[in-house]
Design an enzyme around this catalytic site. Structure first.
Site, PDB file in Angstrom:
ATOM      1  N   ASP A  30      50.650  21.815  18.979  1.00  0.00           N
ATOM      2  CA  ASP A  30      50.099  21.852  20.235  1.00  0.00           C
ATOM      3  C   ASP A  30      50.891  21.749  21.450  1.00  0.00           C
ATOM      4  O   ASP A  30      50.800  22.627  22.383  1.00  0.00           O
ATOM      5  CB  ASP A  30      48.865  20.772  20.118  1.00  0.00           C
ATOM      6  N   GLU A  79      46.975  27.050   9.273  1.00  0.00           N
ATOM      7  CA  GLU A  79      46.371  25.827  10.133  1.00  0.00           C
ATOM      8  C   GLU A  79      46.957  24.709   8.805  1.00  0.00           C
ATOM      9  O   GLU A  79      47.004  24.743   7.545  1.00  0.00           O
ATOM     10  CB  GLU A  79      45.046  25.950   9.798  1.00  0.00           C
ATOM     11  N   HIS A  80      47.134  23.314   9.380  1.00  0.00           N
ATOM     12  CA  HIS A  80      47.829  22.150   8.598  1.00  0.00           C
ATOM     13  C   HIS A  80      49.033  22.774   7.884  1.00  0.00           C
ATOM     14  O   HIS A  80      49.347  21.956   6.872  1.00  0.00           O
ATOM     15  CB  HIS A  80      46.697  21.920   7.582  1.00  0.00           C
ATOM     16  N   LEU A 113      41.073  22.252  21.670  1.00  0.00           N
ATOM     17  CA  LEU A 113      41.987  23.333  22.327  1.00  0.00           C
ATOM     18  C   LEU A 113      43.141  22.491  22.835  1.00  0.00           C
ATOM     19  O   LEU A 113      43.833  23.202  23.846  1.00  0.00           O
ATOM     20  CB  LEU A 113      41.177  24.191  23.318  1.00  0.00           C
ATOM     21  N   SER A 114      43.536  21.543  22.524  1.00  0.00           N
ATOM     22  CA  SER A 114      44.502  20.796  22.840  1.00  0.00           C
ATOM     23  C   SER A 114      44.656  20.278  24.303  1.00  0.00           C
ATOM     24  O   SER A 114      45.565  20.609  24.889  1.00  0.00           O
ATOM     25  CB  SER A 114      45.845  21.458  22.315  1.00  0.00           C
ATOM     26  N   SER A 115      43.552  19.650  24.715  1.00  0.00           N
ATOM     27  CA  SER A 115      43.593  19.050  26.414  1.00  0.00           C
ATOM     28  C   SER A 115      44.433  18.047  26.143  1.00  0.00           C
ATOM     29  O   SER A 115      45.370  17.864  27.384  1.00  0.00           O
ATOM     30  CB  SER A 115      42.306  18.575  26.686  1.00  0.00           C
ATOM     31  N   SER A 116      44.811  17.226  25.036  1.00  0.00           N
ATOM     32  CA  SER A 116      45.890  16.095  25.199  1.00  0.00           C
ATOM     33  C   SER A 116      47.143  16.747  25.117  1.00  0.00           C
ATOM     34  O   SER A 116      47.874  16.434  25.949  1.00  0.00           O
ATOM     35  CB  SER A 116      45.537  15.279  23.663  1.00  0.00           C
ATOM     36  N   TYR A 135      42.092  13.891   8.319  1.00  0.00           N
ATOM     37  CA  TYR A 135      43.717  14.435   8.763  1.00  0.00           C
ATOM     38  C   TYR A 135      44.547  13.525   8.154  1.00  0.00           C
ATOM     39  O   TYR A 135      45.525  14.070   7.392  1.00  0.00           O
ATOM     40  CB  TYR A 135      43.823  14.492  10.106  1.00  0.00           C
TER      41      TYR A 135
HETATM   42  P1  ADP Z   1      41.862  17.871  22.212  1.00  0.00           P
HETATM   43  O1  ADP Z   1      43.502  17.591  22.220  1.00  0.00           O
HETATM   44  O2  ADP Z   1      41.379  18.797  21.230  1.00  0.00           O
HETATM   45  O3  ADP Z   1      41.131  18.025  23.459  1.00  0.00           O
HETATM   46  P2  ADP Z   1      42.174  15.043  21.765  1.00  0.00           P
HETATM   47  O4  ADP Z   1      41.043  14.259  21.379  1.00  0.00           O
HETATM   48  O5  ADP Z   1      43.151  15.141  21.079  1.00  0.00           O
HETATM   49  O6  ADP Z   1      41.239  16.591  21.821  1.00  0.00           O
HETATM   50  O7  ADP Z   1      42.308  14.607  23.183  1.00  0.00           O
HETATM   51  C1  ADP Z   1      41.309  14.543  24.213  1.00  0.00           C
HETATM   52  C2  ADP Z   1      41.794  13.341  25.089  1.00  0.00           C
HETATM   53  O8  ADP Z   1      42.781  13.781  26.015  1.00  0.00           O
HETATM   54  C3  ADP Z   1      40.676  12.774  25.944  1.00  0.00           C
HETATM   55  O9  ADP Z   1      40.015  11.717  25.213  1.00  0.00           O
HETATM   56  C4  ADP Z   1      41.427  12.169  27.213  1.00  0.00           C
HETATM   57  O10 ADP Z   1      41.816  10.835  26.696  1.00  0.00           O
HETATM   58  C5  ADP Z   1      42.499  13.137  27.216  1.00  0.00           C
HETATM   59  N1  ADP Z   1      42.294  14.067  28.280  1.00  0.00           N
HETATM   60  C6  ADP Z   1      42.066  15.419  28.078  1.00  0.00           C
HETATM   61  N2  ADP Z   1      41.838  16.150  29.127  1.00  0.00           N
HETATM   62  C7  ADP Z   1      41.572  15.229  30.014  1.00  0.00           C
HETATM   63  C8  ADP Z   1      41.205  15.132  31.604  1.00  0.00           C
HETATM   64  N3  ADP Z   1      41.028  16.359  32.216  1.00  0.00           N
HETATM   65  N4  ADP Z   1      41.186  14.110  32.240  1.00  0.00           N
HETATM   66  C9  ADP Z   1      41.682  13.116  31.619  1.00  0.00           C
HETATM   67  N5  ADP Z   1      41.807  12.724  30.119  1.00  0.00           N
HETATM   68  C10 ADP Z   1      41.796  13.944  29.570  1.00  0.00           C
HETATM   69 MG    MG Z   2      44.758  16.760  21.060  1.00  0.00          MG
END
Ligand code: ADP
Ligand code: MG
Length: 408
Positions: free
Chosen positions: A192, A52-53, A145-148, A241
């Site tokens: 990620d 991590e980091h 969990l890296s949705s971005s 960060y």
């Molecule tokens: P993480 O990557 O940990 O989930 P982040 O803050 O880095 O958190 O990224 C989240 C951002 O990614 C949300 O604010 C949005 O802008 C985008 N995002 C993630 N999932 C979706 C989705 N299903 N629909 C639209 N935007 C999404």
């Molecule tokens: Mg992210």
């Protein structure tokens, strides 16, 4: 096509629902209609086992891509534009490739992650194509969990021109990371995107973030991967960060004054750090100590995974968590409570905070028979201790991003 998933009933169901939503959405008049078949791409979220980091210190990380995924159903079209609906946000956004640049970006929106990927691909000399699409996701948003990164990697597949050569996953991850850094303005490391791009079913990935190469480390059979979400806000995360990153950079600068050849904390071992500790402000020394020892723990964890040495895994995860809490100071009372609850459950082998910290999730390695006991312990105790509602995900390590070939 890499990482093609064969269709199964749930895959087919999800694909059909997305495609129906895409077909029902009004077009964008006037202009050429999208043509061709609806295609489907997917990209997984990730959980980091240990390391991590370390990524932004050119070090080692050990994430797995997980079966929490973003899917995009789309049709390519011959206009330099993307029009995409997020099912989660019930929101449709568009952007044009023309004049796309970080300087002219409009108000902040989730579509920025897609535009960032388009911008970075084009900057890297990759051809891109417009599309209209609909996406949905099973990755909790903003939980670490890296949705971005999954959104970026899924976008990279949808934006790619069919048949054009594709960079390897590490190179594609670096392109997407540049997009997130420069276009979205988030100073993330490469882990990620790399995990989402390169995941391998049943395996964690040992990624060397200095050279952007990886090898696989098989997950021991009989062990489950469990992610516990603390439900606590990560609002301190961005500024802390960036502070941690500059503390590491200062450490490198001061050590390099006496140790030629040091470019990153990756070049520093424990003996070198001790030799130079007197040059470093106390806080900087602690940050460096975490990073240097964490790299060593990653290598030890890979060996322990290969040897099935569960005791060693438990010790390594505990040491990593303690170091993040005491030396790097990125844990939180919620993360500490979650780990505390997990390790008190018989059959939980190893548990620690995962991701950047200040909230988000923990990761645990758990004997299969203990999955439910862990879930029950968390549900029974965590809310009482913190007042927050936890979520528990039993996840599997899956393949990285790619096109879903239905009926294959
Ligand atoms: P993480 O990557 O940990 O989930 P982040 O803050 O880095 O958190 O990224 C989240 C951002 O990614 C949300 O604010 C949005 O802008 C985008 N995002 C993630 N999932 C979706 C989705 N299903 N629909 C639209 N935007 C999404
Ligand atoms: Mg992210």
């Amino acid at each position: 096509m890499t990482a093609g998933h064969t269709g199964n009933p749930s895959t087919a169901g999800r694909a059909a629902a997305l495609s129906a939503r895409l077909e029902a959405r009004p077009g964008m008049p006037p202009g050429p209609k999208a043509s061709g078949p609806v295609r489907l791409v997917r990209a997984p979220g990730r959980v980091n086992l240990i390391g991590e980091h370390t990524d932004y210190n050119e070090g080692l990380v050990l994430p797995a891509a997980i079966d929490r995924e973003i899917w995009i159903a789309f049709q390519g079209w011959d206009r330099p534009e993307v029009e995409l609906t997020s099912a989660e946000f019930d929101d449709t956004r568009s952007f044009s490739f023309e004049g796309l640049s970080p300087e002219t970006r409009g108000a902040k929106s989730w579509i920025d992650y897609v535009a960032a990927t388009a911008w970075a691909m084009r900057e890297a000399g990759l051809p891109i194509r417009g599309f209209r699409g609909v996406m949905n996701s099973t990755i909790p948003i903003g939980s670490g969990l890296s949705s971005s990164a999954a959104l970026e990697m899924a976008s990279s597949w949808a934006l790619a021109v069919p048949g054009a050569p594709r960079p390897d996953p590490g190179a594609m991850a670096a392109i997407a990371q540049r997009g997130e850094n420069r276009y979205v303005g988030v100073n993330c490391g490469i882990m990620d995107q790399f995990a989402s791009a390169a995941g391998m079913a049943g395996n964690a990935l040992l990624i060397d973030c200095r050279i952007n190469q990886f090898t696989t480390a098989p997950m021991p059979t009989g062990l489950s991967l469990v992610v516990c979400e603390t439900g606590s806000s990560r609002k301190l995360e961005a500024s802390a960060y960036n502070t941690r990153r500059s503390e590491c950079e200062l450490g490198v600068k001061l050590i390099a004054e006496r140790e030629p050849g040091v470019r990153a904390l990756r070049d520093v071992d424990e003996a070198m750090l001790e030799r130079n500790r007197d040059r470093l402000p106390e806080v900087v020394a602690r940050r460096c100590e975490h990073v240097v020892r964490e790299d060593a723990r990653v290598m030890a964890s890979v060996a322990a995974l290969r040897d099935g040495d569960l005791d060693a895994l438990g010790r390594l995860f505990a040491a990593s968590h303690a170091s993040l809490r005491d030396l790097y100071e990125v844990s939180s009372p919620e993360l500490d409570a979650m780990v505390d609850i997990a390790v008190s459950v018989p059959g939980v082998i190893a548990s620690r905070m995962t991701g950047a910290g200040f909230g988000g999730c923990t990761v645990s390695l758990v004997e299969r028979r203990a999955e439910e006991a862990l879930r029950e312990a968390v549900l029974a105790q965590y809310q009482k201790r913190t007042g927050l509602e936890p979520r528990v995900y039993i996840v599997a390590a899956v393949d990285g991003a790619g096109e879903v070939i239905l009926g294959a």
